[in-house]
Design an enzyme around this catalytic site. Sequence first.
Site, mmCIF file in Angstrom:
data_model
loop_
_atom_site.group_PDB
_atom_site.id
_atom_site.type_symbol
_atom_site.label_atom_id
_atom_site.label_comp_id
_atom_site.label_asym_id
_atom_site.label_seq_id
_atom_site.Cartn_x
_atom_site.Cartn_y
_atom_site.Cartn_z
ATOM 1 C CG ASP A 105 -13.737 3.913 -1.490
ATOM 2 O OD1 ASP A 105 -12.562 4.336 -1.492
ATOM 3 O OD2 ASP A 105 -14.058 2.804 -1.039
ATOM 4 C CE1 TYR A 131 -12.259 -8.882 6.754
ATOM 5 C CE2 TYR A 131 -10.299 -7.542 6.437
ATOM 6 C CZ TYR A 131 -10.886 -8.757 6.745
ATOM 7 O OH TYR A 131 -10.092 -9.841 7.032
ATOM 8 N N PRO A 145 -12.673 -6.843 -7.565
ATOM 9 C CG PRO A 145 -12.674 -8.604 -6.026
ATOM 10 C CD PRO A 145 -13.600 -7.697 -6.796
ATOM 11 C CB SER A 151 -0.916 0.007 1.232
ATOM 12 O OG SER A 151 -1.587 1.233 1.332
ATOM 13 N N GLY A 206 -8.003 -8.519 -10.861
ATOM 14 C CA GLY A 206 -6.905 -7.724 -11.396
ATOM 15 C C GLY A 206 -5.927 -7.296 -10.324
ATOM 16 C CB THR A 209 -8.941 -1.673 1.456
ATOM 17 O OG1 THR A 209 -8.990 -1.848 0.040
ATOM 18 C CG2 THR A 209 -7.916 -2.622 2.056
ATOM 19 C CB THR A 238 -2.871 4.200 2.033
ATOM 20 O OG1 THR A 238 -3.636 3.966 0.847
ATOM 21 C CG2 THR A 238 -3.692 5.026 2.989
#
Length: 303
Positions: A126, A89, A217, A34, A219, A86, A36
């Site tokens: 999002d 969940y 999801p 990540s 990819g 993410t 983030t």
Amino acid sequence: MVSAAASAVMTEGKAVADSRPILVGLLGRGIQQSRTPAMHEAEGRANGIAYIYRLLDADRMGVMPPRLSEVVDFAEYFGFDGFNVTFPYKQEIIPLLDELSDAAQAIGSVNTVVLRGGRRVGHNTDMWGFKESFRLGMTLAPRNRVLMLGAGGAGSAVGHALLESGIGRLMIGDIDTARATALADRLSSRFGADKVEAVTDIVEASQAADGIVNASPVGMDKLPGMPIDSALLRRGCWVADIIYFPLETQLLAEARRRGCRTLSGEGMAIFQAVRAFELFTGTAPDADRMKAVFSAFGGAPPE
């Protein structure tokens, strides 16, 4: 620009360090690559905030990972101020929360949880993240009919964003047809029955679409492949993917090879983080600065 909540920690127009660290994280599976944490921590430093961002990766929590409820309890017990959520969940987290923002309630999906005053408040950044990315990256793109693949938590947020962005008709496809129908019904109740439909014939839908959006999801690094047959990607049809790791998905690579205009998950990743940072800190971040940090990772797969 700084929000009202942040004005109390301003001195002569310059942000000063918070009296204590801000501790947040990302909850998901397979999230070790990540970007983030780097975006959040760098922006914290730029605003004079002691900011710590940690990964809560269920794939690294042992052969038998704890239940989601136990992880949330853990975050509260150890003083987390909140966490991003993410795959997988974003909907499972909802029953564990005390309150939902208007956006999270409407979308039925949560990607940001603020822990404050003994309460767990769920938000969805999002939707705005994808909407901003689409606005900037798909200017003047035809949008009469759009096929969206995936009707989960991310798909719900993206579906709302697309319809708020002026999509004429949204066609929703998912391997779980009941889930696609449920999302279509929910979106129809808000935007009108003439605006949304669940589809089972992906070939027919793709031929009618001006654009295709992957909100599934498929990819991701841990779920490689394509959510649609490459033969259905035709020149003149734009293609967007919300996946951020890898940034160059097989879908986008194939779409570009076939002459399609494309939009990666980079913009959504950055803009959802912009809103989440403000929710965690009360300070409005610099989106361009967060984008620079995201891009600095070069070829490394992002979150």
